[in-house]
Write a protein that holds these residues in place. Structure first.
Motif, short mmCIF file in Angstrom:
data_model
loop_
_atom_site.label_atom_id
_atom_site.label_comp_id
_atom_site.label_asym_id
_atom_site.label_seq_id
_atom_site.Cartn_x
_atom_site.Cartn_y
_atom_site.Cartn_z
N GLN A 71 -79.42 101.47 -41.87
CA GLN A 71 -78.79 100.09 -42.55
C GLN A 71 -77.33 100.56 -42.92
O GLN A 71 -76.49 99.71 -43.46
CB GLN A 71 -79.36 99.70 -43.88
N SER A 72 -76.74 101.89 -42.71
CA SER A 72 -75.60 102.31 -42.89
C SER A 72 -75.21 101.84 -44.41
O SER A 72 -74.03 101.69 -44.87
CB SER A 72 -74.31 101.75 -41.92
N SER A 73 -76.12 102.48 -45.20
CA SER A 73 -75.93 101.81 -46.60
C SER A 73 -76.24 103.26 -47.49
O SER A 73 -76.98 104.20 -47.30
CB SER A 73 -77.10 101.05 -47.18
N PHE A 74 -75.57 103.19 -48.87
CA PHE A 74 -75.82 104.23 -49.77
C PHE A 74 -75.60 103.49 -51.29
O PHE A 74 -74.67 103.60 -51.84
CB PHE A 74 -74.64 105.44 -49.80
N ASN A 75 -76.89 102.73 -51.49
CA ASN A 75 -76.85 101.98 -52.85
C ASN A 75 -77.16 102.95 -54.08
O ASN A 75 -77.89 103.73 -53.84
CB ASN A 75 -78.14 101.04 -52.58
N LEU A 76 -76.46 102.59 -55.10
CA LEU A 76 -76.85 103.31 -56.10
C LEU A 76 -77.65 102.55 -57.22
O LEU A 76 -77.45 101.35 -57.14
CB LEU A 76 -75.29 103.47 -56.83
N ARG A 77 -78.51 103.28 -57.75
CA ARG A 77 -79.71 102.86 -58.66
C ARG A 77 -79.61 103.57 -59.86
O ARG A 77 -79.39 104.61 -60.04
CB ARG A 77 -80.81 102.64 -57.87
N LYS A 78 -79.99 102.68 -61.01
CA LYS A 78 -80.49 103.15 -62.26
C LYS A 78 -81.66 102.43 -62.76
O LYS A 78 -81.28 101.17 -62.75
CB LYS A 78 -79.07 103.27 -63.31
N PRO A 79 -82.59 102.97 -63.41
CA PRO A 79 -83.75 102.02 -63.79
C PRO A 79 -83.59 101.24 -65.20
O PRO A 79 -84.02 100.14 -65.22
CB PRO A 79 -84.84 103.20 -63.88
N SER A 80 -82.48 102.03 -65.81
CA SER A 80 -82.42 101.15 -67.15
C SER A 80 -80.92 101.37 -67.74
O SER A 80 -80.65 102.75 -67.74
CB SER A 80 -83.44 101.64 -68.18
#
Lengths: 117, 114
Positions: A71-80
């Motif tokens: 997907q040519s993606s590099f998504n940033l995540r945080k649970p809370s």
């Protein structure tokens, strides 16, 4: 030439809720990828980076990002999220030059994160 | 841990004047990068140096020049300043011999051209 797209200019999230910031890159080979955070009038702080290996990388302040080549993606995540997470977030791509070092980074336009109480 | 040092932190100049920004990299880092960030914009790469030699060049105007010295600090020289040069100027440093050449940014110099 490489490019970075951050589709969301602003995102509003309630404190304690989960967060995902999107980043898509364009580059002919495997780039190395970064997320930086910037508070108003401040410098850029490195949250995390990806070069190779495990596609899920852990960073500081409870952030993680997942590299998805298909997907040519590099998504940033945080649970809370916490109120202190309110800031500008930049995704950046870097490539190696022929001399073995890195060229200047190419940044996305940034995503402004607003935290609602 | 030691970070990138930039001086001055704030600078006010008149049009057509010159300005010199200084950057002191993290100890042992051998590569310095300069970026310009306009108001509400993303950082734009200007130029970089590795072991005192120019390594990469981005969108640096001809009115600007830079160099890296024997102690690895770098200076960005800006001449014939224009109103549009008002921006936050970041320096970043890295240790090129590392497997992943990670750039660490300084706090920036805010240049205001009146």
């Amino acid at each position: 030439a490489q490019s970075v797209t951050q589709p969301d200019i602003h995102i509003t999230v309630s404190e304690g809720a989960s967060l995902e910031l999107r980043c898509n890159y364009s580059y002919g080979a495997t780039p190395y990828l970064f997320w930086y955070v910037q508070s108003p009038g401040q410098g850029l702080q490195l949250l995390l980076k990806y070069f190779s290996g495990d596609t899920l990388v852990q960073g500081i302040k409870g952030f993680e990002a997942e590299f998805k080549r298909s997907q040519s993606s590099f998504n940033l995540r945080k649970p809370s999220v916490h109120w202190s997470d309110a800031a500008e977030y930049f995704c950046a791509v870097g490539v190696f030059n022929s001399g073995g070092g890195a060229d200047g980074l190419t940044f996305g336009k940034g995503t402004h994160l607003i935290i609602q109480p | 841990a030691a970070g990138v040092i930039q001086s001055p932190r704030h600078l006010i100049k008149e049009k057509r004047e010159t300005a010199t920004l200084k950057c002191y990299p993290i100890p042992r880092h051998d590569t310095v990068y300069w970026y310009q960030q306009g108001p509400g914009q993303d950082p734009q790469f200007l130029i970089s140096f590795y072991e005192k030699m120019q390594s990469d060049k981005g969108s640096i105007p001809d009115r600007f020049s830079a160099q890296q010295f024997s102690d690895y600090h770098s200076e960005l020289n800006m001449s014939s300043l224009e109103l549009g040069d008002s921006a936050l100027y970041f320096c970043a440093s890295s240790f090129r011999s590392q497997r992943v050449d990670t750039q660490y940014f300084g706090p920036g110099t805010r240049l205001t051209v009146l």
